[in-house]
Design an enzyme around this catalytic site. Structure first.
Site: not given
Length: 374
Positions: A193-194
């Site tokens: 995830d970012r």
């Protein structure tokens, strides 16, 4: 074959080839650090922009490898106790260069929305600046695979935000460092995830991508994380089994009843490594057995212990601007063409909330993960 992110290591694929530590972008290897800062201002001064490295090189016989203050290990080379002590003194700087700018800026970011489309707004807003300021340490590299430390708040691959992403940044580095003409192949093996940082593997060839993808499908990709939870779990060790349903419209996932159409099984193990009673925080080690969207964040929140800084699944207990405390500590898979395992280790920078625990806790974790790989 193991590399550890107390520094950045690279194998060349041909083990007797030597890689020296980068000191500046004009005379040695680039580590994707401040590439876009080498602009007209640098040319006007007639100097090359230097990328600062806090890492040192060490050689071991005629198997020299790039090291930046790290203790390099493979299956035939064990760490000595003195190496661990020396590494422990330096580990406060471990990955800090790669994450400090993002974390410190995120902590001052005041915008926030409870709507899921904007829940990670601080991460989105910071990505371009982060990509220009941080280094991306390379832990392992040969002809087929490259393993790196992903900085926080940079997407794994291009998305509709247009922010710089890991695939693009690594391709640029490979093209420049290896002086490749034309397009550079790079395959995405798994995603983070970012807001998540840490160990990440990529394929440099189509054969490598195909075989590593098979490892993912067959459950042979090893993924372990550490996270900081809000609260102290009643059970110090447990397995969580849930059914997750993803809402593609809002890009969120939720725990639903078993048998729900579209729902997918999600399984993880967690173990409490340390707690901080006064702050009501827990440091946990997590092993994923499935790879669902936002799985760790959703399952831990559903269990009553949302992750520190999670603006999507812990909005009621986290403040705007807090950095999500989730880190990929280990990524591993069978080598696509060799009869050996690739495993890379990475520990988080000692910024809040990771600095709530002593170095001894992280030393024990690193030594444990290394023993488990022997």
């Amino acid at each position: 074959m193991t590399s550890r992110s107390s520094g950045s290591n690279k194998g060349s694929g041909t083990r007797n080839k030597q890689h020296k530590p980068y000191a500046n972008t004009s005379s040695s290897h680039s580590a994707m650090n401040g590439r876009k800062e080498n602009t007209a201002q640098a040319r006007k001064k007639g100097t090359n922009s230097s990328t600062r490295s806090q890492h040192n090189a060490r050689t071991s016989g005629d198997e020299s490898k790039r090291e930046y203050g790290a203790s390099y290990r493979d299956s035939s080379n064990r760490h000595r106790a003195s190496d661990r002590k020396q590494s422990a003194r330096r580990r406060n700087d471990d990955s800090s260069t790669a994450a400090r700018s993002a974390n410190e800026t995120a902590s001052s970011h005041k915008e926030h929305s409870m709507h899921s489309d904007h829940a990670d707004v601080s991460a989105n807003a910071l990505s371009k600046a982060t990509a220009r300021l941080v280094s991306i340490p390379v832990l392992y590299e040969d002809n087929h695979v490259i393993g790196v430390v992903k900085p926080v708040n940079i997407p794994s691959q291009a998305d509709d935000t247009g922010d710089e992403d890991m695939l693009t940044l690594i391709k640029q580095d490979l093209k420049e460092r290896h002086q490749k003409a034309g397009n550079v192949f790079l395959g995405l093996v798994h995603r983070l995830d970012r807001p998540v940082g840490g160990a990440m593997l990529f394929a440099k060839t189509s054969k490598g991508a195909s075989r590593l993808s098979d490892s993912v499908r067959n459950g042979r990709l090893l993924k372990r994380y550490i996270a900081v939870l809000r609260g102290i779990p009643a059970r110090p060790k447990a397995t969580l089994r849930d059914t997750l349903l993803k809402d593609t419209r809002t890009n969120t996932s939720a725990v639903v009843a078993s048998g729900t159409p579209g729902g997918k099984d999600a399984v993880l193990d967690y173990e409490v490594l340390a707690t901080h009673t006064q702050a009501n925080l827990s440091l946990v080690l997590i092993t994923l057995h499935t790879g669902r969207s936002h799985q760790i964040r959703v399952q831990m929140s559903h269990a009553g212990y949302p992750l520190y800084g999670d603006q999507r699944y812990g909005v009621t207990v986290n403040r705007p601007g807090e950095q999500l405390a989730l880190w990929s500590v280990l990524a591993g898979a069978p080598h696509p063409v060799k009869d050996e395992q690739i495993r890379i280790l990475s520990l988080p920078p000692r910024l809040r909330p990771w600095n709530q625990w002593s170095e001894h806790v992280y030393d024990q974790l690193a030594e444990r993960l290394e023993r488990e790989q022997d």
